[in-house]
Design an enzyme around this catalytic site. Sequence first.
Site, PDB file in Angstrom:
ATOM      1  CG  ASP A 299      -2.155  -7.058  -4.286  1.00  0.00           C
ATOM      2  OD1 ASP A 299      -1.165  -6.346  -4.544  1.00  0.00           O
ATOM      3  OD2 ASP A 299      -2.072  -8.296  -4.126  1.00  0.00           O
TER       4      ASP A 299
ATOM      5  CG  ASP B 255      -6.655 -11.826 -11.987  1.00  0.00           C
ATOM      6  OD1 ASP B 255      -5.999 -10.875 -12.452  1.00  0.00           O
ATOM      7  OD2 ASP B 255      -6.499 -13.011 -12.347  1.00  0.00           O
TER       8      ASP B 255
ATOM      9  N   GLY C  15       0.770  -1.236   0.000  1.00  0.00           N
ATOM     10  CA  GLY C  15       0.000   0.000   0.000  1.00  0.00           C
ATOM     11  C   GLY C  15       0.801   1.285   0.000  1.00  0.00           C
TER      12      GLY C  15
ATOM     13  CE  LYS D 226       8.621  -3.548  -9.474  1.00  0.00           C
ATOM     14  NZ  LYS D 226       8.882  -3.687  -8.030  1.00  0.00           N
TER      15      LYS D 226
END
Length: 254
Positions: free
Chosen positions: A103, A119, A80, A183
């Site tokens: 999540d 999901d 978080g 990322k």
Amino acid sequence: MTTPPRGPDGRPLKVRVKKSRGRTTSSQKWLQRQLNDPYVARAKREGWRSRAAFKLIEMDEKARLLKRGMRIVDLGAAPGGWSQVAAKKIGLEEGLGKIVAIDLLEIEPIPGVAFAQMDFLAPDAPERLIAMLGGQADLVMSDMAANATGHKKTDHLRIVGLVELAVEFARQVLAPGGTFLAKVIQGGMEATLLADLKRDFTQVRHVKPAASRADSAELYVLATGFRGEADRAETDDAGTDGTGTAEAQAPRDQ
């Protein structure tokens, strides 16, 4: 700037982890790195849930990603830290904006942040997220990483595949002009990913915040100016990258 604790002589203090029969060499190295990481210590001191919070803070300082009143989706949000940062930046405590954290794992509640344990690949996920946000998102951000195998090429391909799925999700929930941040790990497939993003966004570049460890292949792809489906169709028909600029900026501090 975050600096490690220092002794009376001014040199950085290092914590050494003793060997343990039940601890592998890799886990011992990870633990020692964590104990000596100034960002880990600072995160605990300032109340952030993870050192990753500083990555978002630093990227926001450079790119001005987080604006008051934004609607934000945080993919793979656990534990978080990114949602914490975003909540402060967009004025969530003042009733401004909306954040939905997603999540598969449950996370401790964050004041004002809506959480969906689901999901994001589920067929109904985009529709549910837009409903929870009260409209299309201004920013989809992801600090997700696939479980590491220890094989660099495999780990690179897995996280690129994960980002590609996140991009597809973002296409369905982003408002025109929106931003995507995710990322990735360097390894050779970044060019294909960037080329795909350039079809949907006016500008695409790599960012490596100082909080990313210098010896890590980790970096972030930042795509701004989402075109939307109509603009993308016009771009595809024209056979160009559109009227905006689209650039891949080489990462620094490698």
